[in-house]
Each structure stands twice: as C-alpha cells, then as structure tokens.
Design a protein around this motif. Structure first.
Motif, PDB file in Angstrom:
ATOM      1  N   ALA A  66      -7.831   7.733   4.337  1.00 47.57           N
ATOM      2  CA  ALA A  66      -7.436   6.377   4.756  1.00 47.57           C
ATOM      3  C   ALA A  66      -6.850   5.589   3.587  1.00 47.57           C
ATOM      4  N   MET A  67      -7.439   5.711   2.399  1.00 47.13           N
ATOM      5  CA  MET A  67      -6.914   5.005   1.227  1.00 47.13           C
ATOM      6  C   MET A  67      -5.539   5.538   0.834  1.00 47.13           C
ATOM      7  N   THR A  68      -5.364   6.843   0.909  1.00 51.40           N
ATOM      8  CA  THR A  68      -4.066   7.430   0.574  1.00 51.40           C
ATOM      9  C   THR A  68      -2.991   6.916   1.522  1.00 51.40           C
ATOM     10  N   ARG A  69      -3.280   6.935   2.823  1.00 51.17           N
ATOM     11  CA  ARG A  69      -2.315   6.411   3.802  1.00 51.17           C
ATOM     12  C   ARG A  69      -1.960   4.960   3.501  1.00 51.17           C
ATOM     13  N   GLU A 157     -10.240   0.877   9.700  1.00 47.34           N
ATOM     14  CA  GLU A 157     -10.049  -0.556   9.937  1.00 47.34           C
ATOM     15  C   GLU A 157     -10.401  -1.379   8.705  1.00 47.34           C
ATOM     16  N   VAL A 158     -11.498  -1.017   8.040  1.00 50.89           N
ATOM     17  CA  VAL A 158     -11.909  -1.746   6.832  1.00 50.89           C
ATOM     18  C   VAL A 158     -10.829  -1.636   5.766  1.00 50.89           C
ATOM     19  N   ILE A 159     -10.315  -0.442   5.552  1.00 51.35           N
ATOM     20  CA  ILE A 159      -9.290  -0.245   4.525  1.00 51.35           C
ATOM     21  C   ILE A 159      -8.000  -0.965   4.896  1.00 51.35           C
ATOM     22  N   GLN A 160      -7.596  -0.841   6.137  1.00 51.48           N
ATOM     23  CA  GLN A 160      -6.361  -1.510   6.570  1.00 51.48           C
ATOM     24  C   GLN A 160      -6.483  -3.030   6.428  1.00 51.48           C
ATOM     25  N   GLY A 162      -8.643  -4.643   4.545  1.00 54.82           N
ATOM     26  CA  GLY A 162      -8.907  -4.993   3.147  1.00 54.82           C
ATOM     27  C   GLY A 162      -7.672  -5.007   2.279  1.00 54.82           C
ATOM     28  N   PHE A 163      -6.640  -4.248   2.663  1.00 53.17           N
ATOM     29  CA  PHE A 163      -5.432  -4.184   1.851  1.00 53.17           C
ATOM     30  C   PHE A 163      -4.236  -4.807   2.563  1.00 53.17           C
ATOM     31  N   ARG A 164      -4.513  -5.593   3.583  1.00 57.50           N
ATOM     32  CA  ARG A 164      -3.440  -6.266   4.333  1.00 57.50           C
ATOM     33  C   ARG A 164      -2.584  -7.144   3.416  1.00 57.50           C
ATOM     34  N   LYS A 165      -3.228  -7.850   2.480  1.00 53.75           N
ATOM     35  CA  LYS A 165      -2.488  -8.764   1.599  1.00 53.75           C
ATOM     36  C   LYS A 165      -1.988  -8.086   0.327  1.00 53.75           C
ATOM     37  N   TYR A 166      -2.297  -6.796   0.165  1.00 52.96           N
ATOM     38  CA  TYR A 166      -1.807  -6.098  -1.021  1.00 52.96           C
ATOM     39  C   TYR A 166      -0.281  -6.028  -0.933  1.00 52.96           C
ATOM     40  N   PRO A 167       0.414  -6.455  -1.994  1.00 56.18           N
ATOM     41  CA  PRO A 167       1.883  -6.526  -1.920  1.00 56.18           C
ATOM     42  C   PRO A 167       2.530  -5.134  -1.853  1.00 56.18           C
TER      43      PRO A 167
END
Length: 168
Positions: A66-69, A157-160, A162-167
């Motif tokens: 999930a993190m890689t994706r 879902e947590v990863i998605q 959690g990184f929604r605002k990552y540029p």
C-alpha cells in the motif's frame, strides 16, 4: 419522522464510538519536491503473538504494498539502497469491548434490555517518513477497528487518507 431522528442519532453515536481517530503531522514549510526516492526501514507488529490474527510477514507485505502504491503515485521511486526517505511503521491490535445504554427508544419489542455490547479489535498504525538525516518529515497515526478480514482495506484506507496532502 421521530423514528428517523432517533435512528440517525443512534447511528451517529455508534459511528463516533467506533470510528477512526486519525492524525497526520508534517512540516508545512518543508520542500517535499526534494524527495525523489524512498525505501523501507523498520516495521514492527507489537500485538502479542498469541493474539495475532495475521503474521508479522502478512502485515509487513500489506503495508509495504500500500505504501509503495501511494508513494509511487506521488512521483517517488522505491529503491533498495540509499534513499531520500525511509518508511518505518509500528502496528498493533488489542481486544476491546464497548457497552452502553441505547436509551428508551432503542428497546426491542418484548425485551426490556436497553444495553448493547460490542467486542472488536482496536488497531493502531503509525507510519513515519524520515529523511536521510533521520529527521521526521511525515507521520500518520491512526486508530481504527480492525480484523484479519478487513485488514487490507483498512490499511489501504489509512495510507491513502494519511498521504492525501502529500505533494505530487
């Protein structure tokens, strides 16, 4: 109409009691464009072995996939050697029980029982991104209801989220 209001209130109460707690921390002044690569560092499953519903290897695989994706969708490339960012995580679950009073409108016909009881597993997942100097640049901390059957979906879902605002 009253039934709809009572049902909505009960549903809201249950979702608040069993919903997710979610916190994302990052340096808003940091230039994330400087980060081009990532690799995985330490990952730890802290659930006692006799209470695990999944092996540490299964959890590690779910989180890494999930993190890689997610990070690749943000333009970062996974490498196995020196990287701009190191991904690490700690995850654990504990058995929980919640009980409460449903109130006078929650009675079942023929029953005077006005309480509810729910047994579940509460999970906590903390994901850190540290730069080469071991400075934390991003942290996701989530607490959620979890089971082996929904682990892949919840972790994703947590990863998605959690990184929604990552540029990008």
């Amino acid at each position: 109409m009253i039934r709809l209001i009572v049902f909505s209130a009960l549903l809201l109460g249950f979702s608040v009691a069993w919903g997710q707690e979610f916190k994302v921390e990052y340096d808003k002044n940091r230039d994330f464009k400087q980060y081009k690569t990532f690799r995985f560092g330490e990952g730890e499953l802290v659930t006692p072995k006799d209470q695990r519903q999944m092996t540490a290897e299964q959890v590690d695989k779910l989180i890494k996939e999930a993190m890689t994706r997610e990070l690749e969708s943000k333009g970062l490339q996974r490498v196995d050697s020196t990287a701009d960012l190191v991904v690490s995580y700690v995850m654990g679950t504990i058995a929980r029980s919640d009980a409460g009073d449903v109130g006078p409108m929650g009675l079942t016909p023929g029953s005077m029982d006005r309480t509810y009881m729910k047994d579940y597993r509460q999970g906590n997942l903390v994901i850190d991104l540290n730069d080469k100097r071991d400075i934390k640049v991003w942290r996701v901390n989530a607490t959620m209801e979890m089971s082996a059957s929904n682990a892949e979906k919840i972790i994703g879902e947590v990863i998605q989220k959690g990184f929604r605002k990552y540029p990008k």
